[in-house]
Design a protein around this motif. Structure first.
Motif, short mmCIF file in Angstrom:
data_model
loop_
_atom_site.label_atom_id
_atom_site.label_comp_id
_atom_site.label_asym_id
_atom_site.label_seq_id
_atom_site.Cartn_x
_atom_site.Cartn_y
_atom_site.Cartn_z
N CYS A 63 0.84 -1.20 0.00
CA CYS A 63 0.00 0.00 0.00
C CYS A 63 0.87 1.24 0.00
O CYS A 63 1.91 1.29 0.68
CB CYS A 63 -0.88 0.04 1.25
SG CYS A 63 -2.24 -1.11 1.23
N GLY A 64 0.45 2.24 -0.74
CA GLY A 64 1.13 3.53 -0.71
C GLY A 64 2.32 3.59 -1.64
O GLY A 64 2.60 2.67 -2.40
N GLU B 200 -2.30 2.60 -9.56
CA GLU B 200 -3.53 2.80 -8.81
C GLU B 200 -4.27 1.46 -8.79
O GLU B 200 -4.42 0.80 -9.81
CB GLU B 200 -4.39 3.87 -9.45
CG GLU B 200 -5.58 4.22 -8.59
CD GLU B 200 -6.35 5.41 -9.09
OE1 GLU B 200 -7.58 5.41 -8.92
OE2 GLU B 200 -5.74 6.32 -9.66
N GLU C 188 -7.77 -0.17 -7.03
CA GLU C 188 -9.01 0.03 -6.28
C GLU C 188 -9.05 1.39 -5.60
O GLU C 188 -9.39 1.52 -4.43
CB GLU C 188 -9.19 -1.11 -5.27
CG GLU C 188 -9.35 -2.46 -5.92
CD GLU C 188 -9.56 -3.60 -4.92
OE1 GLU C 188 -9.63 -3.34 -3.70
OE2 GLU C 188 -9.64 -4.74 -5.39
N GLY C 189 -8.65 2.41 -6.34
CA GLY C 189 -8.74 3.78 -5.85
C GLY C 189 -7.62 4.22 -4.93
O GLY C 189 -7.66 5.32 -4.39
N GLN C 190 -6.60 3.39 -4.73
CA GLN C 190 -5.48 3.79 -3.87
C GLN C 190 -4.16 3.53 -4.59
O GLN C 190 -4.08 2.68 -5.46
CB GLN C 190 -5.51 3.04 -2.55
CG GLN C 190 -5.26 1.55 -2.65
CD GLN C 190 -5.28 0.85 -1.30
OE1 GLN C 190 -5.45 1.47 -0.27
NE2 GLN C 190 -5.11 -0.45 -1.31
N LEU C 191 -3.13 4.29 -4.21
CA LEU C 191 -1.82 4.08 -4.79
C LEU C 191 -1.15 2.89 -4.13
O LEU C 191 -1.24 2.70 -2.92
CB LEU C 191 -0.94 5.33 -4.59
CG LEU C 191 -1.33 6.56 -5.40
CD1 LEU C 191 -0.37 7.70 -5.09
CD2 LEU C 191 -1.34 6.26 -6.89
#
Length: 92
Positions: free
Chosen positions: A19-20, A39, A41-44
């Motif tokens: 994540c991130g 990206e 599911e909407g996150q980096l």
């Protein structure tokens, strides 16, 4: 009972997703692995991919990610060859 496949001997290509975004100044600790930001599911997420020489190197890489407080999303062996020189992050 679940059967595990036998670990491969020697270098193996891995794809590790966390994540991130790993800050550029920390990427030197993952020398030999290509890094990119995607990206998902909407996150980096940061994807590290490349050859690791043995299981000790895999554990060492995971320990570095843990020390950076990165949340592990997945790790998988990959059959694809990856250029270790492509370590630049995409995106902003």
């Amino acid at each position: 009972m679940t059967r595990c496949h036998q670990a491969r001997a020697g270098p193996t290509c891995y794809r590790i997703t966390v994540c991130g975004r790993i800050a550029d100044n920390w990427l030197v600790y993952f020398e030999g692995l290509a890094a990119r930001v995607e990206e998902h599911e909407g996150q980096l997420v940061t994807v590290l991919e490349g050859m690791l020489p043995d299981q000790a190197a895999v554990y060492g890489t995971l320990e570095k990610l843990y020390s950076l407080d990165m949340t592990l999303l997945s790790i998988a062996q990959s059959g694809d060859a990856v250029s270790a020189t492509d370590s630049s992050l995409g995106g902003s």
